[in-house]
Design a protein around this motif. Structure first.
Motif, PDB file in Angstrom:
ATOM      1  N   GLU A  54     -14.566   5.290  -0.324  1.00 27.67           N
ATOM      2  CA  GLU A  54     -14.741   6.476   0.524  1.00 27.67           C
ATOM      3  C   GLU A  54     -16.202   6.732   0.869  1.00 27.67           C
ATOM      4  O   GLU A  54     -16.505   7.387   1.857  1.00 27.67           O
ATOM      5  CB  GLU A  54     -14.143   7.714  -0.146  1.00 27.67           C
ATOM      6  CG  GLU A  54     -12.653   7.639  -0.354  1.00 27.67           C
ATOM      7  CD  GLU A  54     -11.834   7.726   0.927  1.00 27.67           C
ATOM      8  OE1 GLU A  54     -12.399   8.019   1.999  1.00 27.67           O
ATOM      9  OE2 GLU A  54     -10.618   7.488   0.845  1.00 27.67           O
ATOM     10  N   TYR A  64       0.852  -1.178   0.000  1.00 27.99           N
ATOM     11  CA  TYR A  64       0.000   0.000   0.000  1.00 27.99           C
ATOM     12  C   TYR A  64       0.888   1.229   0.000  1.00 27.99           C
ATOM     13  O   TYR A  64       1.883   1.282   0.723  1.00 27.99           O
ATOM     14  CB  TYR A  64      -0.899  -0.012   1.243  1.00 27.99           C
ATOM     15  CG  TYR A  64      -1.531   1.312   1.576  1.00 27.99           C
ATOM     16  CD1 TYR A  64      -2.556   1.834   0.796  1.00 27.99           C
ATOM     17  CD2 TYR A  64      -1.093   2.045   2.672  1.00 27.99           C
ATOM     18  CE1 TYR A  64      -3.132   3.053   1.104  1.00 27.99           C
ATOM     19  CE2 TYR A  64      -1.678   3.260   2.992  1.00 27.99           C
ATOM     20  CZ  TYR A  64      -2.691   3.761   2.196  1.00 27.99           C
ATOM     21  OH  TYR A  64      -3.248   4.963   2.495  1.00 27.99           O
ATOM     22  N   GLY A 108     -13.574   7.659   6.999  1.00 24.77           N
ATOM     23  CA  GLY A 108     -12.390   7.331   6.217  1.00 24.77           C
ATOM     24  C   GLY A 108     -12.542   6.259   5.155  1.00 24.77           C
ATOM     25  O   GLY A 108     -11.622   6.035   4.410  1.00 24.77           O
ATOM     26  N   LYS A 119     -10.275   1.347  -1.888  1.00 27.04           N
ATOM     27  CA  LYS A 119     -10.872   2.036  -0.752  1.00 27.04           C
ATOM     28  C   LYS A 119     -12.156   2.707  -1.207  1.00 27.04           C
ATOM     29  O   LYS A 119     -12.159   3.489  -2.151  1.00 27.04           O
ATOM     30  CB  LYS A 119      -9.910   3.070  -0.176  1.00 27.04           C
ATOM     31  CG  LYS A 119     -10.357   3.629   1.152  1.00 27.04           C
ATOM     32  CD  LYS A 119      -9.256   4.464   1.774  1.00 27.04           C
ATOM     33  CE  LYS A 119      -9.638   4.870   3.171  1.00 27.04           C
ATOM     34  NZ  LYS A 119      -8.569   5.689   3.782  1.00 27.04           N
ATOM     35  N   GLU A 128       0.911   5.182   0.875  1.00 24.94           N
ATOM     36  CA  GLU A 128       0.168   6.191   1.639  1.00 24.94           C
ATOM     37  C   GLU A 128      -0.541   7.166   0.700  1.00 24.94           C
ATOM     38  O   GLU A 128       0.046   7.674  -0.247  1.00 24.94           O
ATOM     39  CB  GLU A 128       1.129   6.955   2.554  1.00 24.94           C
ATOM     40  CG  GLU A 128       0.453   7.938   3.470  1.00 24.94           C
ATOM     41  CD  GLU A 128      -0.371   7.259   4.560  1.00 24.94           C
ATOM     42  OE1 GLU A 128      -1.420   7.807   4.921  1.00 24.94           O
ATOM     43  OE2 GLU A 128       0.031   6.178   5.035  1.00 24.94           O
ATOM     44  N   GLY A 129      -1.839   7.351   0.967  1.00 23.94           N
ATOM     45  CA  GLY A 129      -2.639   8.274   0.180  1.00 23.94           C
ATOM     46  C   GLY A 129      -3.314   7.664  -1.036  1.00 23.94           C
ATOM     47  O   GLY A 129      -4.183   8.280  -1.639  1.00 23.94           O
ATOM     48  N   GLU A 130      -2.910   6.459  -1.415  1.00 28.51           N
ATOM     49  CA  GLU A 130      -3.524   5.786  -2.569  1.00 28.51           C
ATOM     50  C   GLU A 130      -4.845   5.136  -2.157  1.00 28.51           C
ATOM     51  O   GLU A 130      -5.082   4.865  -0.984  1.00 28.51           O
ATOM     52  CB  GLU A 130      -2.582   4.727  -3.142  1.00 28.51           C
ATOM     53  CG  GLU A 130      -1.322   5.289  -3.748  1.00 28.51           C
ATOM     54  CD  GLU A 130      -1.580   6.062  -5.031  1.00 28.51           C
ATOM     55  OE1 GLU A 130      -2.444   5.639  -5.823  1.00 28.51           O
ATOM     56  OE2 GLU A 130      -0.904   7.092  -5.230  1.00 28.51           O
ATOM     57  N   SER A 131      -5.680   4.857  -3.139  1.00 26.26           N
ATOM     58  CA  SER A 131      -6.968   4.216  -2.853  1.00 26.26           C
ATOM     59  C   SER A 131      -7.000   2.770  -3.329  1.00 26.26           C
ATOM     60  O   SER A 131      -8.066   2.162  -3.416  1.00 26.26           O
ATOM     61  CB  SER A 131      -8.106   5.009  -3.504  1.00 26.26           C
ATOM     62  OG  SER A 131      -7.932   5.032  -4.912  1.00 26.26           O
ATOM     63  N   TRP A 135     -11.910  -0.555   3.083  1.00 25.68           N
ATOM     64  CA  TRP A 135     -11.189  -1.252   2.027  1.00 25.68           C
ATOM     65  C   TRP A 135     -12.024  -2.450   1.592  1.00 25.68           C
ATOM     66  O   TRP A 135     -12.552  -3.182   2.420  1.00 25.68           O
ATOM     67  CB  TRP A 135      -9.821  -1.713   2.544  1.00 25.68           C
ATOM     68  CG  TRP A 135      -8.878  -0.564   2.686  1.00 25.68           C
ATOM     69  CD1 TRP A 135      -8.647   0.163   3.816  1.00 25.68           C
ATOM     70  CD2 TRP A 135      -8.072  -0.008   1.668  1.00 25.68           C
ATOM     71  NE1 TRP A 135      -7.729   1.142   3.550  1.00 25.68           N
ATOM     72  CE2 TRP A 135      -7.351   1.060   2.235  1.00 25.68           C
ATOM     73  CE3 TRP A 135      -7.870  -0.301   0.320  1.00 25.68           C
ATOM     74  CZ2 TRP A 135      -6.452   1.828   1.507  1.00 25.68           C
ATOM     75  CZ3 TRP A 135      -6.966   0.466  -0.403  1.00 25.68           C
ATOM     76  CH2 TRP A 135      -6.270   1.516   0.185  1.00 25.68           C
TER      77      TRP A 135
END
Length: 141
Positions: free
Chosen positions: A109, A64, A117, A107, A66-69, A120
């Motif tokens: 949203e 993963y 948040g 993710k 950071e900040g990716e979906s 997943w």
């Protein structure tokens, strides 16, 4: 993955459904490919959830940024299956399967899952069973 497997083992259809990206998810079970949550539910969950089962994950690895979906992962799985109501009976027929799992997550949203948040969800899940002990007919009910 944990929501999905707990959904199987507790016959919790809502929890199972919450683990998949509903419309465009794919589940490849030993080459049998299912598209979309409805097909996965009809061809897999509906029969497995009726059984006495436990599913376990180990050797979980997730990549993963950071900040990716999106994220990808692998793990090993063990799945024990008994006919309904037979799990605690002596000498019951059973099926134990050891498998390798590959998955892609996205993710969502729009689904906070109670914690904000986003949740997943499984976009693509491939299972390759590598060994088994027992009676495969357990899966036919």
């Amino acid at each position: 993955m944990y929501r999905c497997l707990w959904g199987f083992d507790t016959a919790d259809a809502a929890l199972f459904a919450s683990s998949f990206a509903a419309d465009d998810c794919v589940f490849d079970l030993n080459g049998k490919v299912m598209h979309g949550l409805e097909e996965i539910k009809a061809k897999c969950f509906d029969s497995i959830a009726k059984l006495d089962t436990t599913h376990f994950l180990t050797n979980v690895r997730v990549s993963y940024v950071e900040g990716e979906s999106t994220a990808v992962g692998t793990s090993c799985g063990l799945a024990q299956h008994y006919a309904p109501g037979q799990g605690l009976r002596d000498n019951s027929r059973s099926l134990l399967v050891g498998s390798l799992y590959w998955y892609e997550f996205v993710k969502d949203e729009s689904d906070g899952g109670g914690g904000g948040g986003g949740l997943w969800k499984i976009k693509h899940w491939r299972v390759k069973s590598v060994w088994s002990e027992g009676d495969w007919s357990i899966l036919q009910g």
